[in-house]
Design an enzyme around this catalytic site. Sequence first.
Site, short mmCIF file in Angstrom:
data_model
loop_
_atom_site.label_atom_id
_atom_site.label_comp_id
_atom_site.label_asym_id
_atom_site.label_seq_id
_atom_site.Cartn_x
_atom_site.Cartn_y
_atom_site.Cartn_z
CG HIS A 219 -0.18 0.05 2.63
ND1 HIS A 219 0.30 1.07 2.96
CD2 HIS A 219 -0.11 -0.86 3.60
CE1 HIS A 219 1.03 0.99 4.06
NE2 HIS A 219 0.71 -0.25 4.36
CG ASP A 346 -0.37 -19.93 12.59
OD1 ASP A 346 -0.22 -19.82 13.97
OD2 ASP A 346 0.10 -20.69 11.89
CB SER A 361 1.52 -3.42 5.11
OG SER A 361 0.52 -2.95 6.15
#
Length: 411
Positions: A219, A346, A361
């Site tokens: 991003h 998880d 990210s």
Amino acid sequence: MSVGFVDQIKEYITIPKTITVFENQTSTINNAIPASAANLESTEAFTVQKDGQTVDIKGKNAGEGEVVFDLAGFPVKKVNVNVLPDFKIIPGGQSIGVKLNTLGVLVVGHHQIATKEGKKSPGEIAGVEVGDIITNINGTKIEKMSDVAPFIQEAGKSGAPLDIVLSRDEQEIKTKLFPLKDENDHSFRIGLYIRDSAAGIGTMTFYDPKSKKYGALGHVISDMDTKKPIVVEDGQIVRSTVTSIEKGSNGSPGEKMARFSGDREVIGDITRNSPFGIFGTLNQDIQNGIMDKALPIALSSEVKEGPAKILTVVDNDKVEQFDVEVVSSVPQKFPATKGMVIKITDKKLLEKTGGIVQGMSGSPIIQNGKVIGAVTHVFVNDPTSGYGVHIEWMLSEAGIDIYKKEKQKAS
């Protein structure tokens, strides 16, 4: 009888018009109807194999061709097949420190100066807005904050205005700014808060072992004050070490706490800051220690709902793999962010982070042995889930054209 026929028609409608497959890879079409599928044109690009309820199209050589589906000897659907050159990337997962140098100096705020006539901001009077980038003063290119001060004092003493060139939303704006004397310390000021660089951390997504081009973050990096994307002049990435995790909870996204590694060794440059991440070239090979071999990629049309894995760092600089689920995926024909929704499944990762946290990210998503994309955003009200971006758009932003040979052939 008619119901069965309607089902057959529906199934044929769902067969795509175009299939893209890489050399040495197979694309499978679910097709339960006892139809034949054969090459309409003789081609060395791929082979077709019908096996019960599926049709497998295996890429052999870069090129194009067609496949026809027929029912009881009648052709009912024609599919274009594009075979792309074999292509693999090395997945990342490493924690990286990011330093961006802006194009000029960024205006991040106004401040009022105590003058004889009361409080004023010369910058605001001159029409300078938060988010503007000062690129030039009195005909001289401005690259860093220290370039600005000499012009301010000189103009203050002479009484002449500063001729300022601003970059605003990709437009060039010119204005005149008169510095004013601060009654408190008798210095001339322009009434603007400015900044020339930004730093942060994120995660490496991939690099191309041939060109050393990489992509990370998934991003855009925006300025924390102006909330606008930072216009990059250049930048560097260095190794970083995760020191602790601030766990995420509903309404409060968590965060990786990290520091730039002690050696501060620059491992690559930054040439682009886009909605799909940061991009540039590495100056060395880097390893994650668990998946260091080049992997094929999956186009957006190949990504399936179901189990996958992400690679990321939650402790020190150790890259680990964790289980996630692809909740939904949009087969995008044109570059767009938020192509996938993923959920962390998880238990170890949930216990450590609460889900997706800032700094994660760019963590690559792997499904069926292929790199399918990167983690990008967390859902604020559900930190276990968030968005992912498809890998093909990050490759395009990195300047890697996986369709190149196909386009050359077409032209």
